[in-house]
Motif scaffolding. Structure first.
Motif, mmCIF file in Angstrom:
data_model
loop_
_atom_site.group_PDB
_atom_site.id
_atom_site.type_symbol
_atom_site.label_atom_id
_atom_site.label_comp_id
_atom_site.label_asym_id
_atom_site.label_seq_id
_atom_site.Cartn_x
_atom_site.Cartn_y
_atom_site.Cartn_z
ATOM 1 N N GLN A 184 41.121 27.390 56.984
ATOM 2 C CA GLN A 184 42.399 26.773 57.362
ATOM 3 C C GLN A 184 43.446 27.840 57.711
ATOM 4 O O GLN A 184 44.119 27.735 58.743
ATOM 5 C CB GLN A 184 42.912 25.885 56.215
ATOM 6 N N LEU A 185 43.585 28.850 56.852
ATOM 7 C CA LEU A 185 44.603 29.870 57.130
ATOM 8 C C LEU A 185 44.271 30.628 58.412
ATOM 9 O O LEU A 185 45.161 30.982 59.192
ATOM 10 C CB LEU A 185 44.744 30.825 55.941
ATOM 11 N N ALA A 186 42.974 30.865 58.648
ATOM 12 C CA ALA A 186 42.581 31.566 59.884
ATOM 13 C C ALA A 186 42.987 30.748 61.101
ATOM 14 O O ALA A 186 43.509 31.298 62.089
ATOM 15 C CB ALA A 186 41.075 31.820 59.882
ATOM 16 N N ARG A 187 42.763 29.433 61.040
ATOM 17 C CA ARG A 187 43.082 28.587 62.202
ATOM 18 C C ARG A 187 44.588 28.447 62.412
ATOM 19 O O ARG A 187 45.088 28.466 63.526
ATOM 20 C CB ARG A 187 42.417 27.220 62.047
ATOM 21 N N VAL A 188 45.328 28.301 61.291
ATOM 22 C CA VAL A 188 46.776 28.090 61.409
ATOM 23 C C VAL A 188 47.488 29.378 61.850
ATOM 24 O O VAL A 188 48.434 29.336 62.633
ATOM 25 C CB VAL A 188 47.344 27.582 60.053
ATOM 26 N N LEU A 189 47.009 30.535 61.366
ATOM 27 C CA LEU A 189 47.786 31.777 61.537
ATOM 28 C C LEU A 189 47.182 32.750 62.540
ATOM 29 O O LEU A 189 47.706 33.864 62.722
ATOM 30 C CB LEU A 189 47.916 32.483 60.171
ATOM 31 N N LYS A 190 46.100 32.352 63.221
ATOM 32 C CA LYS A 190 45.383 33.344 64.042
ATOM 33 C C LYS A 190 46.270 33.922 65.154
ATOM 34 O O LYS A 190 46.187 35.114 65.461
ATOM 35 C CB LYS A 190 44.093 32.760 64.617
ATOM 36 N N ASP A 191 47.158 33.110 65.733
ATOM 37 C CA ASP A 191 48.006 33.631 66.818
ATOM 38 C C ASP A 191 49.039 34.641 66.315
ATOM 39 O O ASP A 191 49.679 35.331 67.118
ATOM 40 C CB ASP A 191 48.714 32.478 67.546
ATOM 41 N N GLY A 192 49.183 34.701 64.981
ATOM 42 C CA GLY A 192 50.072 35.730 64.412
ATOM 43 C C GLY A 192 49.289 36.963 63.993
ATOM 44 O O GLY A 192 49.843 37.856 63.347
ATOM 45 N N GLY A 193 47.993 36.991 64.316
ATOM 46 C CA GLY A 193 47.185 38.179 64.015
ATOM 47 C C GLY A 193 46.538 38.146 62.634
ATOM 48 O O GLY A 193 46.090 39.184 62.141
ATOM 49 N N PHE A 194 46.479 36.965 62.017
ATOM 50 C CA PHE A 194 45.942 36.862 60.652
ATOM 51 C C PHE A 194 44.428 37.027 60.637
ATOM 52 O O PHE A 194 43.712 36.453 61.467
ATOM 53 C CB PHE A 194 46.317 35.493 60.074
ATOM 54 N N ASP A 195 43.942 37.801 59.686
ATOM 55 C CA ASP A 195 42.498 37.968 59.485
ATOM 56 C C ASP A 195 42.215 37.683 58.006
ATOM 57 O O ASP A 195 42.605 38.488 57.143
ATOM 58 C CB ASP A 195 42.089 39.392 59.854
ATOM 59 N N PRO A 196 41.556 36.553 57.696
ATOM 60 C CA PRO A 196 41.386 36.198 56.278
ATOM 61 C C PRO A 196 40.634 37.269 55.492
ATOM 62 O O PRO A 196 40.969 37.536 54.335
ATOM 63 C CB PRO A 196 40.610 34.872 56.320
ATOM 64 N N ALA A 197 39.646 37.918 56.112
ATOM 65 C CA ALA A 197 38.863 38.929 55.382
ATOM 66 C C ALA A 197 39.752 40.117 55.001
ATOM 67 O O ALA A 197 39.607 40.704 53.936
ATOM 68 C CB ALA A 197 37.688 39.393 56.241
ATOM 69 N N ARG A 198 40.693 40.433 55.864
ATOM 70 C CA ARG A 198 41.551 41.610 55.627
ATOM 71 C C ARG A 198 42.802 41.247 54.808
ATOM 72 O O ARG A 198 43.221 42.003 53.929
ATOM 73 C CB ARG A 198 41.981 42.161 56.993
ATOM 74 N N ASP A 199 43.374 40.081 55.070
ATOM 75 C CA ASP A 199 44.732 39.800 54.567
ATOM 76 C C ASP A 199 44.769 39.039 53.240
ATOM 77 O O ASP A 199 45.796 39.053 52.563
ATOM 78 C CB ASP A 199 45.525 39.006 55.621
ATOM 79 N N ILE A 200 43.656 38.348 52.874
ATOM 80 C CA ILE A 200 43.674 37.603 51.599
ATOM 81 C C ILE A 200 43.237 38.529 50.470
ATOM 82 O O ILE A 200 42.169 39.153 50.540
ATOM 83 C CB ILE A 200 42.758 36.357 51.669
ATOM 84 N N ASP A 201 44.085 38.587 49.446
ATOM 85 C CA ASP A 201 43.792 39.473 48.315
ATOM 86 C C ASP A 201 43.148 38.696 47.164
ATOM 87 O O ASP A 201 42.228 39.178 46.509
ATOM 88 C CB ASP A 201 45.109 40.103 47.854
ATOM 89 N N ALA A 202 43.644 37.488 46.904
ATOM 90 C CA ALA A 202 43.130 36.708 45.765
ATOM 91 C C ALA A 202 43.486 35.234 45.964
ATOM 92 O O ALA A 202 44.440 34.908 46.677
ATOM 93 C CB ALA A 202 43.751 37.212 44.459
ATOM 94 N N ILE A 203 42.688 34.387 45.318
ATOM 95 C CA ILE A 203 42.928 32.934 45.413
ATOM 96 C C ILE A 203 42.857 32.339 44.013
ATOM 97 O O ILE A 203 41.934 32.640 43.256
ATOM 98 C CB ILE A 203 41.847 32.249 46.293
#
Ligand SMILES: Cc1cc2nc3c(=O)[nH]c(=O)nc-3n(C[C@H](O)[C@H](O)[C@H](O)COP(=O)(O)OP(=O)(O)OC[C@H]3O[C@@H](n4cnc5c(N)ncnc54)[C@H](O)[C@@H]3O)c2cc1C
Length: 274
Positions: A184-203
């Motif tokens: 979900q975060l990848a789809r919502v934020l991809k145009d802002g350059g978001f990369d879930p593998a790189r940018d998510i630290d913890a859930i």
């Protein structure tokens, strides 16, 4: 936020009020008949042992649906009424990001997504209290994202939707949550350059299968005459036992839990005075 709490002070011998944590009540019954008994016996479990205490009066301030099991001597009609409400399931997910550059690039602080697994994702408002201040100085700083989900099954009556949500929450693995969150975060934020593998630290996924108290819904619940709704029948005092909690008001929020606690204690005090 930064204070250390010494929980042992809640249960000091000699204190007029003692609060005993990690103690699960398993049975509450009058020591004799509910109309004439002078005491109520409360049996509770702690550290794999069962203890009993006696009290002049007892307030049951727990989930209504459990009360018939804790206190089987209640009248049948009251037990049925106590079982009516079905708690509303709820999920608050916190995602720790290494930075929030993607939100900044998109010029948003959150996104509603009614059709997705979590219905929204929003940068968490920093809680600033005393010396605690997690406010990020720039989009390069770490931040928390709050995501919410209310598991339910559209098309069913409200209480059945709630029950379907309980089952879902009790049977969904963390891996499923994680995959849905990353997608979900990848789809919502991809145009802002978001990369879930790189940018998510913890859930962290906090799930409450039995979260909010059930509130009556005019679409499915009858328009009961005053005094006849399940919560009003369910919260009637029974001998030396009173009932107070948010379920007793069929209202989800803390103000109602406080009002019901006040009413329940007052019932015991009034009964003692009469
Ligand atoms: C995720 C979430 C977010 C919420 N946010 C808000 C909010 O922002 N604002 C708001 O006003 N309300 C909010 N609420 C609702 C609020 O938490 C409730 O209205 C309130 O806590 C109800 O108080 P209560 O005393 O009735 O029950 P509870 O707070 O649930 O307390 C019941 C207590 O009884 C104990 N208990 C249960 N069974 C037994 C037993 N057999 N023996 C011993 N102890 C037992 C439980 O451990 C618990 O401590 C939220 C609820 C949830 C789940």
């Amino acid at each position: 936020m930064l204070a250390r709490v010494d929980y042992a002070t809640l249960d000091r011998p000699g204190s007029p009020i003692r609060i005993r944590l990690s103690s699960t009540v398993a049975r509450v019954r009058h020591a004799g008949s509910s109309t004439s008994a002078r005491d109520v016996e409360v049996a509770y479990a702690r550290d794999k042992k069962v203890y009993a205490v006696r009290a002049r009066g007892v307030v049951l301030a727990c989930w209504n649906a459990m009360i018939p099991y804790l206190c089987p001597e209640l009248p049948d009609a009251q037990k049925e009424a106590l079982k009516y409400g079905v708690k509303v399931p709820l999920v608050y997910t916190s995602v720790s990001l290494r930075n929030w550059r993607s939100f900044h690039a998109l010029g948003i602080n959150g996104a509603s997504a009614p059709g997705m697994y979590h219905t929204g994702a929003r940068l968490e408002m920093p809680t600033v209290i005393g010396g605690y201040n997690p406010t990020p100085a720039s989009p390069d700083d770490p931040i928390l994202v709050r995501m919410t989900r209310t598991p339910c099954k559209p098309g069913l009556p409200a209480r059945d939707q709630q029950r379907a949500g309980h089952v879902e929450l009790l049977t969904t693995t963390f891996e499923t949550f994680e995959r849905k969150i990353r997608d979900q975060l990848a789809r919502v934020l991809k145009d802002g350059g978001f990369d879930p593998a790189r940018d998510i630290d913890a859930i962290t996924v906090n799930r409450w299968p039995h979260g909010y108290a059930y509130e009556y819904n005019p679409l499915w619940d009858p328009d009961w005459p005053e005094g006849q709704s399940p919560c009003e029948i369910g919260r009637k005092p029974f001998g030396r036992i009173a009932i107070g909690n948010s379920d007793a008001a069929a209202a989800a929020y803390t103000d109602q839990a406080i009002d019901q606690a006040y009413r329940a204690v007052k019932e015991l005090v009034d009964a003692k005075a009469s």
